[in-house]
Enzyme design. Structure first.
Site, PDB file in Angstrom:
ATOM      1  N   CYS A 169      23.300 -70.848 -13.319  1.00  0.00           N
ATOM      2  CA  CYS A 169      22.377 -71.869 -13.813  1.00  0.00           C
ATOM      3  C   CYS A 169      20.946 -71.484 -13.428  1.00  0.00           C
ATOM      4  O   CYS A 169      20.715 -70.558 -12.647  1.00  0.00           O
ATOM      5  CB  CYS A 169      22.737 -73.238 -13.241  1.00  0.00           C
ATOM      6  SG  CYS A 169      22.434 -73.396 -11.461  1.00  0.00           S
ATOM      7  N   HIS A 207      25.626 -74.359  -4.646  1.00  0.00           N
ATOM      8  CA  HIS A 207      26.130 -73.628  -5.798  1.00  0.00           C
ATOM      9  C   HIS A 207      26.839 -72.356  -5.334  1.00  0.00           C
ATOM     10  O   HIS A 207      26.580 -71.852  -4.243  1.00  0.00           O
ATOM     11  CB  HIS A 207      24.983 -73.276  -6.742  1.00  0.00           C
ATOM     12  CG  HIS A 207      24.286 -74.466  -7.333  1.00  0.00           C
ATOM     13  ND1 HIS A 207      23.935 -74.535  -8.661  1.00  0.00           N
ATOM     14  CD2 HIS A 207      23.875 -75.641  -6.785  1.00  0.00           C
ATOM     15  CE1 HIS A 207      23.336 -75.687  -8.914  1.00  0.00           C
ATOM     16  NE2 HIS A 207      23.287 -76.375  -7.779  1.00  0.00           N
ATOM     17  N   GLU A 250      26.665 -69.207  -6.198  1.00  0.00           N
ATOM     18  CA  GLU A 250      25.814 -68.062  -5.897  1.00  0.00           C
ATOM     19  C   GLU A 250      25.068 -68.269  -4.584  1.00  0.00           C
ATOM     20  O   GLU A 250      24.929 -67.338  -3.783  1.00  0.00           O
ATOM     21  CB  GLU A 250      24.822 -67.830  -7.043  1.00  0.00           C
ATOM     22  CG  GLU A 250      25.475 -67.442  -8.364  1.00  0.00           C
ATOM     23  CD  GLU A 250      25.814 -68.630  -9.246  1.00  0.00           C
ATOM     24  OE1 GLU A 250      25.848 -68.460 -10.477  1.00  0.00           O
ATOM     25  OE2 GLU A 250      26.043 -69.746  -8.707  1.00  0.00           O
ATOM     26  N   ASN A 278      31.294 -73.093  -4.971  1.00  0.00           N
ATOM     27  CA  ASN A 278      30.477 -74.304  -4.971  1.00  0.00           C
ATOM     28  C   ASN A 278      31.079 -75.374  -4.067  1.00  0.00           C
ATOM     29  O   ASN A 278      32.290 -75.455  -3.869  1.00  0.00           O
ATOM     30  CB  ASN A 278      30.250 -74.828  -6.393  1.00  0.00           C
ATOM     31  CG  ASN A 278      31.522 -75.009  -7.206  1.00  0.00           C
ATOM     32  OD1 ASN A 278      32.502 -74.294  -7.028  1.00  0.00           O
ATOM     33  ND2 ASN A 278      31.503 -75.959  -8.121  1.00  0.00           N
ATOM     34  N   MET A 279      30.190 -76.187  -3.496  1.00  0.00           N
ATOM     35  CA  MET A 279      30.582 -77.249  -2.565  1.00  0.00           C
ATOM     36  C   MET A 279      29.871 -78.546  -2.929  1.00  0.00           C
ATOM     37  O   MET A 279      28.658 -78.552  -3.156  1.00  0.00           O
ATOM     38  CB  MET A 279      30.215 -76.876  -1.125  1.00  0.00           C
ATOM     39  CG  MET A 279      30.874 -75.637  -0.583  1.00  0.00           C
ATOM     40  SD  MET A 279      30.341 -75.318   1.129  1.00  0.00           S
ATOM     41  CE  MET A 279      31.143 -76.706   1.970  1.00  0.00           C
ATOM     42  N   GLU A 280      30.644 -79.618  -2.986  1.00  0.00           N
ATOM     43  CA  GLU A 280      30.097 -80.945  -3.244  1.00  0.00           C
ATOM     44  C   GLU A 280      30.538 -81.871  -2.113  1.00  0.00           C
ATOM     45  O   GLU A 280      31.627 -81.702  -1.557  1.00  0.00           O
ATOM     46  CB  GLU A 280      30.607 -81.466  -4.593  1.00  0.00           C
ATOM     47  CG  GLU A 280      30.215 -80.569  -5.756  1.00  0.00           C
ATOM     48  CD  GLU A 280      31.141 -80.676  -6.954  1.00  0.00           C
ATOM     49  OE1 GLU A 280      30.931 -79.929  -7.928  1.00  0.00           O
ATOM     50  OE2 GLU A 280      32.090 -81.486  -6.915  1.00  0.00           O
ATOM     51  N   CYS A 339      20.223 -71.365  -9.681  1.00  0.00           N
ATOM     52  CA  CYS A 339      20.701 -70.177  -8.961  1.00  0.00           C
ATOM     53  C   CYS A 339      19.884 -68.939  -9.303  1.00  0.00           C
ATOM     54  O   CYS A 339      19.658 -68.079  -8.446  1.00  0.00           O
ATOM     55  CB  CYS A 339      22.178 -69.937  -9.265  1.00  0.00           C
ATOM     56  SG  CYS A 339      23.247 -71.177  -8.501  1.00  0.00           S
TER      57      CYS A 339
END
Length: 294
Positions: free
Chosen positions: A129, A102, A104, A89-91, A132
């Site tokens: 989630c 996300h 996936e 995951n990347m924010e 995804c």
């Protein structure tokens, strides 16, 4: 070895460490394993395919960029080719939460952008989630895609997404990871052509708004992302996120980006320019150009 892998690597079994050490020695390890490498690791570590994927999940999770949540999720997409693709995951601080990638999505887009034609399974360290699950339903593997979670028996996407809504409900025949080429002519310099090539690969059956992004690093390396739409609209992955995902998985940082180009149609129903430019500027890149597809 990239520093992000050191803690997870130290916790692996000795025989798996020995087999992985030469692969991870490259600071820019591409966060993927070829079918041959997977076979070698299975034999050396004496693990079956599922057990090996679970053992490698901490390495995938180590690729996460979670400046907001500090909650690292790792995923491994297993291609029908036998190649495996890491994802995490990347924010993006300074951007919006909607720009988040996300785990996936990361692994799947990683596989797609490297030319994988389909997926057999996705292994992930936390339950996917709803976002995804819907994203995965756009794939050409459909509801038969296998989902593997630690401590649980494997299930198909059909089990995780009952009464699913997807592209078939909208009579869409060409699915994500099917080969697509929209035929836009390559023009301009190398980076511009890379962005147009990425746009040609777009999966955009709902808006018919192709787009692609190309990022050039200071060492000359180029990473591209293609637009990937979803039948439910919101799980759509913008092209910038695909490119940033590849850049990060390959051990580069946002500060390494020296130039970015977005390719899209000026009269498209959906325009990526404002969101793309805003996110890149939040990450410190201000050398951003746009080429219009003919």
């Amino acid at each position: 070895m990239h520093p992000r892998f050191q803690t997870a690597f130290a916790q692996l079994a000795d025989n798996l460490q020995s087999a992985l050490a030469p692969i991870l020695a490259d600071h820019h390890f591409p966060a993927m394993l070829t079918a041959e490498q997977v076979s070698t690791l299975k034999n050396t570590a004496r693990l079956d395919e599922d057990a090996l994927a679970f053992a490698l999940l901490p390495l995938a999770a180590a690729c996460a960029r979670t400046d907001l949540s500090h909650f690292n999720v790792g995923a491994i997409a297993r291609g029908v080719s036998g190649n495996w693709y890491f994802g995490a995951n990347m924010e993006f601080l300074g951007a919006t939460m909607q720009q988040t990638v996300h785990a996936e999505q990361s692994a799947i887009s990683h596989a797609w952008l490297r030319g994988e034609k389909g997926l057999a399974a996705v292994t992930v360290n936390y339950t996917p989630c709803g976002h995804c699950r819907q994203f995965m339903n756009e794939l050409n593997s459909g509801l038969d895609l296998r989902i593997h979670l630690p401590g649980r028996a494997p299930h198909t996407l059909r089990d995780y997404l009952p009464d699913a809504f997807g592209p078939k409900d909208l009579e869409i025949k060409t699915l994500l990871m099917d080969e697509q080429d929209h035929g836009f002519t390559l023009t301009g310099d190398t980076l511009t052509q890379a962005a147009i090539t990425a746009a040609n690969k777009s999966h955009m059956p709902y808006s018919h708004s192709p787009s692609g992004v190309a990022l050039e690093c200071k060492d000359g390396r180029i990473f591209t992302g293609s637009y990937a739409e979803n039948a439910a609209f919101n799980p759509t992955l913008p092209p910038l996120q695909g490119a940033l995902n590849l850049l990060s998985l390959n051990g580069y940082d946002y500060a390494d980006i020296q130039r970015a180009i977005l390719a899209e149609k000026g009269d498209a129903a959906l325009i990526q320019w404002d969101a793309t430019a805003a996110t890149l500027k939040a990450l410190g890149c201000h050398n951003i150009d746009r080429v219009l597809l003919g």
